[in-house]
Design a protein around this motif. Sequence first.
Motif, PDB file in Angstrom:
ATOM      1  N   MET A  78       9.330  22.003  42.743  1.00 46.74           N
ATOM      2  CA  MET A  78       7.949  22.433  42.611  1.00 46.74           C
ATOM      3  C   MET A  78       7.484  22.380  41.159  1.00 46.74           C
ATOM      4  SD  MET A  78       6.236  23.074  45.331  1.00 46.74           S
ATOM      5  CE  MET A  78       4.931  24.141  44.692  1.00 46.74           C
ATOM      6  N   SER A 240       1.205  27.812  45.548  1.00 49.32           N
ATOM      7  CA  SER A 240       1.313  28.045  46.986  1.00 49.32           C
ATOM      8  C   SER A 240       1.553  26.727  47.699  1.00 49.32           C
ATOM      9  CB  SER A 240       0.025  28.692  47.512  1.00 49.32           C
ATOM     10  OG  SER A 240       0.010  28.688  48.929  1.00 49.32           O
ATOM     11  N   CYS A 241       2.353  26.772  48.761  1.00 48.67           N
ATOM     12  CA  CYS A 241       2.568  25.598  49.612  1.00 48.67           C
ATOM     13  C   CYS A 241       1.893  25.770  50.972  1.00 48.67           C
ATOM     14  CB  CYS A 241       4.068  25.353  49.798  1.00 48.67           C
ATOM     15  SG  CYS A 241       4.960  25.015  48.272  1.00 48.67           S
ATOM     16  N   ASN A 244      -1.181  22.583  50.958  1.00 46.59           N
ATOM     17  CA  ASN A 244      -0.807  21.170  50.822  1.00 46.59           C
ATOM     18  C   ASN A 244       0.422  20.786  51.643  1.00 46.59           C
ATOM     19  OD1 ASN A 244       0.979  22.524  49.171  1.00 46.59           O
ATOM     20  ND2 ASN A 244       0.376  21.475  47.286  1.00 46.59           N
ATOM     21  N   PHE A 245       1.209  21.757  52.089  1.00 52.20           N
ATOM     22  CA  PHE A 245       2.307  21.472  53.017  1.00 52.20           C
ATOM     23  C   PHE A 245       2.028  22.035  54.422  1.00 52.20           C
ATOM     24  CE2 PHE A 245       4.438  20.858  48.987  1.00 52.20           C
ATOM     25  CZ  PHE A 245       5.347  19.834  49.235  1.00 52.20           C
ATOM     26  N   VAL A 291      10.234  22.364  51.827  1.00 52.09           N
ATOM     27  CA  VAL A 291       9.550  21.716  50.700  1.00 52.09           C
ATOM     28  C   VAL A 291      10.547  20.964  49.829  1.00 52.09           C
ATOM     29  CG1 VAL A 291       8.259  22.156  48.571  1.00 52.09           C
ATOM     30  CG2 VAL A 291       7.640  23.352  50.683  1.00 52.09           C
TER      31      VAL A 291
END
Length: 394
Positions: A78, A240-241, A244-245, A291
Motif C-alpha cells: 500500500m 482506505s481500500c 478502490n478495491f 489487497v
Amino acid sequence: MFENLKPQPADSILSLMKAFRDDPRTEKLDLGVGVYRDADGRTPVMRAVKAAERRLWEEQDTKSYTALGGDPAFAAAMGDLILGEGLATDRRSAIATPGGTGAVRQAIEFIRTARPEARIWVPDPTWPNHLSILAATGRDVAHYRYFDAETGGVDDAGMIADLSAVAKGDVVLLHACCHNPTGADPDAETWKRIAETLGERGAVPLLDIAYQGFGDGLDTDAAGVRLLVQTLPELLICASCSKNFGLYRERVGLLLTIARDADTARMAQATLEHLNRQAYSFPPDHGARLVTIILGDPALRADWQDELESMRTRMLDLRRQLAAELRRETNSERFDAVADHRGMFTRLRLSEDEIATLRERHGVYMVGDGRINIAGLDTRTVPILARAIASLGD
C-alpha cells in the motif's frame, strides 16, 4: 450508571439511508450513501478480489495473529501504491487499521501522543466523521476555507490565506483527491502552493486518501501526497481500500507516517503499534491479505486496474451527462462545475428547502448540504434527476 446516558446526535447519512428504505415509492433515488454502484445498482465484488479470495482459501494455512501493525507486506504494498516505489522507504512507518476511519482515529491518537497541544486545521467543508472523531478525542479544531460555492471549485486564494496563519507544529487535514463532499480538488499549481505554505509555517499534513483511482487515475490522484512527501519532513497519511478495491465490509485501512529520518521512523513505528495494542490489539487481516495478493501478482493487479479504470470512467461519463442535462433543463450554467469534479461526490448548489422538496415530491434522497453520490445514478436516472431539479423553479 446507564441512567446518565444521553441521546447521541443522529448521523445525517445513516438517517437518510433509513428514510430511503422506509419510503414506499418504487421510483426513488438514493444519492446519499457513499458506496460505488454499477449500472445495475449493485456494489460488485471485483474480479481480482474474487480470484484472490479463492487463492487465499486454498493456500492460507493459519488464522493466527499477525503483527501488531498488521502484515508488513500489506504496509509495503500500500505504501508503494500511494507513494510510488522507492519514495521515502526508510522514512515510512505504518499500521493496518479497521478501515480508513480507523486510520483517521489512530492518526488523531498519534498526534495526541506526539504533540497534544497541536491544533487540527480542517477544510470547510469536510467529511462529517472527521469532525465527529476530532470532537470525540477533544482536539482543538480550526477551519480553513476550501470550497467556493459560487464557482463550484476550490477557493485557492482563501485556502492559502488561511493556511498562512497556521502555527508551527499544527496539523492540516487535506483530502488527497476526490474531495468529500464537494468533488472539487486542487490543481497541480495549488498543490505546490500548499506544500510551500505548510513548509514555511512548519505545519504537518494529515492526508486522507480514500478514493485513489476514482479521480484521474492511481498516480495522478496521489500526486499531491507524493509532492508533500518530497517537500516536507513529516506527514501522516490515512488510506482506505473500501472504494478502490470494493472491500467495504472487510474494513481495510492503513495509517502511514513519514518521519524526517530512519531513526525517527523506528520510534514512530513503535508508537503506532502501541496505539493499535491499546485500541484493538491486532488489526483485521483478511481484506488486507487480499489487497496484498492483488498488488503482488502482475496479472491480478492488471485486472484490478482495468476494472477500477472502468469504474472511474463510468463516473466521469455520468458527471458529463448530468452537467449537460442540467444545463439543458435549467437553461443555465449553474451546475456546469459538476463535470469538472472528481470521484463519487458532487455538491449541488441547492438550498435545504429545495433538497427537502426533491425528497418529498420526487423521492430524491441527498444529504442536506447538497452532496450527491454520482455512482448512485445511471444513464436512465440522470435525466430524471435533472428534470426534478429544474422543476424546483416552477
